[in-house]
Every structure is written in structure tokens, then in C-alpha cells.
Design a protein around this motif. Structure first.
Motif, PDB file in Angstrom:
ATOM      1  N   LEU A 292       0.849  -1.174  -0.035  1.00 24.41           N
ATOM      2  CA  LEU A 292      -0.086   0.013  -0.126  1.00 24.41           C
ATOM      3  C   LEU A 292       0.869   1.262  -0.082  1.00 24.41           C
ATOM      4  O   LEU A 292       0.716   2.353  -0.625  1.00 24.41           O
ATOM      5  N   ASP A 293       1.747   1.243   0.700  1.00 28.69           N
ATOM      6  CA  ASP A 293       2.777   2.594   0.932  1.00 28.69           C
ATOM      7  C   ASP A 293       3.358   2.714  -0.401  1.00 28.69           C
ATOM      8  O   ASP A 293       3.558   3.949  -0.768  1.00 28.69           O
ATOM      9  N   VAL A 294       3.933   1.715  -0.928  1.00 28.53           N
ATOM     10  CA  VAL A 294       4.485   1.746  -2.523  1.00 28.53           C
ATOM     11  C   VAL A 294       3.526   2.315  -3.511  1.00 28.53           C
ATOM     12  O   VAL A 294       3.681   3.390  -4.176  1.00 28.53           O
ATOM     13  N   ALA A 295       2.208   1.830  -3.579  1.00 28.40           N
ATOM     14  CA  ALA A 295       1.316   2.213  -4.481  1.00 28.40           C
ATOM     15  C   ALA A 295       0.800   3.468  -4.124  1.00 28.40           C
ATOM     16  O   ALA A 295       0.580   4.069  -5.286  1.00 28.40           O
ATOM     17  N   VAL A 296       0.610   3.890  -2.862  1.00 20.65           N
ATOM     18  CA  VAL A 296       0.057   5.115  -2.779  1.00 20.65           C
ATOM     19  C   VAL A 296       1.066   6.326  -2.892  1.00 20.65           C
ATOM     20  O   VAL A 296       0.891   7.223  -3.659  1.00 20.65           O
ATOM     21  N   ALA A 297       2.472   5.919  -2.744  1.00 16.29           N
ATOM     22  CA  ALA A 297       3.564   6.915  -2.944  1.00 16.29           C
ATOM     23  C   ALA A 297       3.664   6.790  -4.605  1.00 16.29           C
ATOM     24  O   ALA A 297       4.093   8.081  -5.306  1.00 16.29           O
ATOM     25  N   ASN A 298       3.017   6.218  -5.458  1.00 14.89           N
ATOM     26  CA  ASN A 298       3.006   6.064  -6.878  1.00 14.89           C
ATOM     27  C   ASN A 298       1.745   6.924  -7.411  1.00 14.89           C
ATOM     28  O   ASN A 298       1.835   7.328  -8.641  1.00 14.89           O
ATOM     29  N   CYS A 299       1.055   7.443  -6.585  1.00 18.18           N
ATOM     30  CA  CYS A 299      -0.355   8.120  -6.796  1.00 18.18           C
ATOM     31  C   CYS A 299       0.077   9.645  -6.810  1.00 18.18           C
ATOM     32  O   CYS A 299       1.037  10.111  -6.186  1.00 18.18           O
ATOM     33  N   GLU A 300      -0.697  10.374  -7.408  1.00 24.58           N
ATOM     34  CA  GLU A 300      -0.904  11.697  -7.194  1.00 24.58           C
ATOM     35  C   GLU A 300      -2.339  12.201  -6.818  1.00 24.58           C
ATOM     36  O   GLU A 300      -3.449  11.799  -7.490  1.00 24.58           O
ATOM     37  N   MET A 301      -2.487  12.878  -5.693  1.00 23.11           N
ATOM     38  CA  MET A 301      -3.994  13.321  -5.190  1.00 23.11           C
ATOM     39  C   MET A 301      -3.563  14.478  -4.124  1.00 23.11           C
ATOM     40  O   MET A 301      -2.853  14.578  -3.429  1.00 23.11           O
ATOM     41  N   GLU A 302      -4.339  15.320  -4.352  1.00 18.82           N
ATOM     42  CA  GLU A 302      -4.575  16.430  -3.210  1.00 18.82           C
ATOM     43  C   GLU A 302      -5.840  16.329  -2.412  1.00 18.82           C
ATOM     44  O   GLU A 302      -6.720  16.676  -2.711  1.00 18.82           O
ATOM     45  N   VAL A 303      -5.471  15.796  -1.244  1.00 14.83           N
ATOM     46  CA  VAL A 303      -6.540  15.261  -0.351  1.00 14.83           C
ATOM     47  C   VAL A 303      -6.881  16.447   0.728  1.00 14.83           C
ATOM     48  O   VAL A 303      -5.932  17.011   1.234  1.00 14.83           O
ATOM     49  N   PRO A 304      -7.973  16.719   0.662  1.00 14.97           N
ATOM     50  CA  PRO A 304      -8.489  17.908   1.644  1.00 14.97           C
ATOM     51  C   PRO A 304      -8.352  17.595   3.049  1.00 14.97           C
ATOM     52  O   PRO A 304      -8.801  16.465   3.457  1.00 14.97           O
ATOM     53  N   GLN A 305      -7.993  18.525   3.895  1.00 11.61           N
ATOM     54  CA  GLN A 305      -7.792  18.408   5.213  1.00 11.61           C
ATOM     55  C   GLN A 305      -9.035  17.616   5.894  1.00 11.61           C
ATOM     56  O   GLN A 305      -8.937  17.078   6.890  1.00 11.61           O
ATOM     57  N   VAL A 306     -10.191  18.198   5.436  1.00 11.65           N
ATOM     58  CA  VAL A 306     -11.493  17.662   6.138  1.00 11.65           C
ATOM     59  C   VAL A 306     -11.536  16.193   6.341  1.00 11.65           C
ATOM     60  O   VAL A 306     -12.095  15.507   7.103  1.00 11.65           O
ATOM     61  N   MET A 307     -11.028  15.498   5.152  1.00 12.60           N
ATOM     62  CA  MET A 307     -11.103  14.075   5.180  1.00 12.60           C
ATOM     63  C   MET A 307     -10.171  13.410   6.209  1.00 12.60           C
ATOM     64  O   MET A 307     -10.483  12.356   6.606  1.00 12.60           O
ATOM     65  N   TYR A 308      -9.075  13.953   6.343  1.00 16.31           N
ATOM     66  CA  TYR A 308      -8.253  13.480   7.624  1.00 16.31           C
ATOM     67  C   TYR A 308      -8.998  13.837   8.842  1.00 16.31           C
ATOM     68  O   TYR A 308      -8.797  12.926   9.867  1.00 16.31           O
ATOM     69  N   ASP A 309      -9.513  15.024   9.016  1.00 14.25           N
ATOM     70  CA  ASP A 309     -10.077  15.509  10.456  1.00 14.25           C
ATOM     71  C   ASP A 309     -11.208  14.219  10.490  1.00 14.25           C
ATOM     72  O   ASP A 309     -11.487  13.936  11.609  1.00 14.25           O
ATOM     73  N   ASN A 310     -12.003  14.123   9.337  1.00 14.23           N
ATOM     74  CA  ASN A 310     -13.255  13.248   9.621  1.00 14.23           C
ATOM     75  C   ASN A 310     -12.659  11.892  10.210  1.00 14.23           C
ATOM     76  O   ASN A 310     -13.356  11.189  10.851  1.00 14.23           O
TER      77      ASN A 310
END
Length: 433
Positions: A292-310
Motif C-alpha cells: 500500500l505504501d509503495v502504491a500510494v507513493a506512486n499516486c498523485e492526489m491532493e486530499v482535503p484536510q477535512v477528510m483527515y479530520d473526519n
């Protein structure tokens, strides 16, 4: 429903939707019924004042707020569905216009899930996690059971040793003055457990049953009682009993006594099998996390802070529910552990980031690969879920709402995407140290 997308800037979306005069009227009727028993106008009993008269005296807008609150949730969800938005925040609402007989128009600001640009997720290479069970690990597990089944034996022919349980009376004093909480009678202490002040248990070692003696200790500088922190103290001790644990022999009789097996070899084989399964599951989890760590590192995405807060909010709720089942409140837990809810939230940050990022990527993979869940598999999973709570499958299927089915199907798609990553991965042998 008349919903219109007004703008989309990354994950920030503005849209509008209109509701008909008929829908607004339902809200107005609800608001009137809610307030009519609280309104007094001369010539009418409470609850009997006509709505038109109330609106004439207080203005038509008197009922607007409650009317909007009543109709908004359902109409908002319909608009979100019509526009195909994957909303992750609470909406910000502005009323563009509202008028009885004409309807209303709402302007909405929300945050949606980010677009995920997938990188490589098939054929990833990670180091294999060793899951072999050693003879020492089997023996350690045996010794745990051996210790658990030890019998207690009185010691009268020697002095106390580390590992013994000593029953003693003691009284502590600082500068010759006894202090609160420093006295006990027939207290049992396992020597070597580290339950007392540093140096206390070591000085009890070597003394015999019935012996009276003093020991000298120094309270830690960071002791919970400020009056005693860093102080030198003297404890007057009298040993009133010494016991030791006598371990049973590791033989066939022991195996027969503590297990369903008749020989020690059979019992050891069962322990080996159990440990092998546990280590294999743990190794699989570790390897999955690495992938998962490798696959996520290969992705590009700008995650809004509200998702982490949720996600942190969800983790905090789950944690609080768990300790509540154990009879503790979050406040009491924090006091006991010397922490605060704010510090706990801070500790959850890294986990929330990894969890949210991985979930977004797996959802994107499921979409990219056109993965699907059959109705048969979905219903089987629902039945399985019900069985874990002692509910038969048919009843569970009847209880599941459509939104519950949709959420479960999404979870199954995420698991299917993870399985795809794992099945196409290459596990390399660990590098020699």
C-alpha cells in the motif's frame, strides 16, 4: 430536482438547486405545526391561530428557517445524487431566494473527494516478511502455560529471592516522620516485579521469614506525590511469609492436564501450528501495508484536510466507545494515562493520513479495473455479518437498508482492489544481514 454545478476548483464545489412551491409548502406546514401551540394572538386560543394570521402579524419569513431545516436534508441529498458528487464535508448553505407559492433556491459550498491519478499498482516488488516459527518461540509459549499452571509453595528454609512473593508489613518515614500511604500490613509483593520504589525490592532479597529490618530508599524526582518526590525514606519491614512458584514438569502428563492432547509432542505441534498461522497472518498484513505504501507513493492526489479530520473524528469515536464498554469515560482515561483528547487526536494524525490515502487509491483502482461485486456475494457478506452478531441471514438481509448495502459493497470493492495488488506483486527474499 433542478440542480446546477456552478464551479469546481480542485475539491471545492459550488452548486445550486431549486425546490418547488409544493415542497416548500410542506416545510411551511411543518414549521406552522411546530410553533402554533406557542403563539398567542388576542381572540384565539393557543394552537388555534390561523397560519395566515400569524404570517400577517409576524411576516411570512417567520416560518422560513424551520421550513428550510425540514426540507433541506432530503432535497440536498437528491441534488448531490443528481450531480454525482462524492461529498466529504458539511455543506455551507445560502438561500438565494425563498417565497411561498414560488419555491426556493439554495446556493451550496461543499468539499468533495479528490481526483486520484494512479501510478503503478500492479507488479509491485516488496521484500517478503519471514514467518517461520522457531523452537524457541514454541518453548516460550509452553513456558507461559507452565507458569500459568504453577502451584504456590511456602518457603521456610531459605531467604527471599527474586521471583518469590513476600508477605510483609511495612511503615515508611521521612526524617523520622511517618507519611500518609506509607504503611501496610501483610502486603504481598512479587520481588522483581518493579511495583515498588527503585531499590526497595532488591533490599528485601536475602531476608528470612519473621525477620525485622530497615531499608533505605530515595523517592524518584518525578514521583506522583510532590511531598515525597526526591526525598530519602526509611521503611521498617517485617517478613510474615514467603512463597514461590513451583512449575510443573513439561511432560505428557502436563500436556494432558492443560490441553486436549495426550502427549507433549502433540501439544507442541498444536502450538507450532497456532503460532505459524498467527505469524503468517501478521506477515501478510505487514507485506500488504508495504505494498500500500509503495502504491500510494506512486499516486498523485491532493486530499482535503477535512477528510483527515473526519477520519480522526471516527477513530476518536471508536476509541471512546471501546473504553466506555470497559466502564471508563474518555476524561477518566485521559487522567489515568496523563494525556488529553487533543494529544490523542495528534497521535492519530499519521494513521489517518495513511488510511485515507490508501482508501482513496483503492477506490480509484476498483473504478479503473471496473471491479464489481455480484448480488450473490453481497448477500453472502450481509449474512456473514449477521452471523457474527447471532442474527440469521434472512433477518439480516431484511434489516439492511439500501445505504448500508452500498457502504458494504464499497468496502468489498476496496478489498477486491487490495487483493489485485497482492496477487500481482512480487515478493523478494529478505536481504542477508
Amino acid at each position: 430536482m433542478n440542480a446546477t454545478l456552478l464551479s469546481k476548483e480542485k475539491t471545492e464545489v459550488k452548486f445550486s438547486f431549486e425546490v418547488s412551491a409544493e415542497v416548500l409548502e410542506k416545510g411551511m406546514a411543518f414549521a406552522y405545526n411546530k410553533h402554533k401551540n406557542q403563539i398567542s394572538i388576542p381572540g384565539f386560543r393557543k394552537g388555534k391561530v390561523p397560519r395566515k394570521l400569524i404570517e400577517a402579524q409576524y411576516g411570512e419569513s417567520f416560518f422560513y428557517e424551520d421550513a428550510v431545516n425540514h426540507i433541506f436534508p432530503e432535497e440536498y441529498m437528491a441534488a448531490v445524487k443528481e450531480l454525482g458528487l462524492d461529498v466529504v464535508s458539511t455543506p455551507t448553505l445560502d438561500v438565494d431566494f425563498i417565497e411561498t407559492g414560488k419555491g426556493a433556491k439554495f446556493l451550496i459550498d461543499v468539499t468533495v473527494k479528490p481526483e486520484v491519478k494512479l501510478g503503478q499498482y500492479k507488479g509491485l516488488s516488496v521484500e517478503k516478511v519471514v514467518s517461520e516459527v522457531t523452537e524457541e518461540e514454541v518453548l516460550a509459549e509452553l513456558q507461559k502455560v507452565q507458569t500459568k499452571n504453577a502451584r504456590t509453595v511456602e518457603v521456610t528454609d531459605r531467604a527471599a529471592e527474586m521471583g518469590d512473593v513476600v508477605k510483609m508489613s511495612y511503615e515508611g518515614s521521612v526524617d523520622g516522620v511517618p507519611f500518609e500511604g506509607g504503611k501496610a500490613d501483610e502486603h504481598e509483593l512479587e520481588l522483581g516485579s518493579g511495583m515498588f520504589i527503585p531499590g526497595f525490592e532488591e533490599q528485601v532479597v536475602g531476608h528470612t521469614l519473621g525477620e525485622k529490618f530497615d531499608i533505605n530508599v530515595k523517592f524518584p524526582e518525578q514521583y506522583h506525590s510532590e511531598e515525597l518526590a526526591g526525598k530519602d525514606a526509611v521503611f521498617a519491614i517485617e517478613i510474615k511469609g514467603i512463597t514461590k512458584k513451583e512449575l510443573p514438569e513439561l511432560d505428557d502428563a502436563f500436556a494432558e492436564d492443560v490441553s486436549e492432547f495426550s502427549t507433549l509432542d502433540e501439544y507442541k505441534a498444536s502450538i507450532l501450528e497456532k503460532l505459524a498461522k498467527e505469524k503468517a497472518e501478521k506477515a501478510s498484513q505487514i507485506q500488504g501495508d508495504k505494498l500500500l505504501d509503495v502504491a500510494v507513493a506512486n499516486c498523485e492526489m491532493e486530499v482535503p484536510q477535512v477528510m483527515y479530520d473526519n477520519k480522526i473524528d471516527s477513530m476518536m469515536r471508536e476509541f471512546e466507545e471501546n473504553i466506555t464498554r470497559q466502564g471508563l469515560s474518555l476524561d477518566i482515561y485521559c487522567q489515568y494515562m496523563g494525556t488529553t483528547p487533543e494529544e490523542m487526536r495528534e497521535n492519530f494524525k499519521d494513521t489517518s493520513v495513511k488510511s485515507v490515502d490508501a482508501r482513496l487509491m483503492l477506490e480509484a483502482i476498483a473504478k479503473e479495473e471496473s471491479l464489481t461485486i455480484s448480488q450473490e456475494d453481497l448477500e453472502a457478506e450481509i449474512c456473514k455479518y449477521g452471523e457474527s452478531y447471532g442474527i440469521d441471514g434472512k433477518t439480516m438481509l431484511e434489516m439492511f437498508r439500501e445505504e448500508d448495502k452500498e457502504a458494504l459493497e464499497n468496502d468489498m470493492l476496496v478489498r477486491a482492489a487490495m487483493k489485485l495488488i497482492e496477487e500481482t506483486a512480487e515478493l523478494t527474499e529478505p536481504k542477508a544481514e
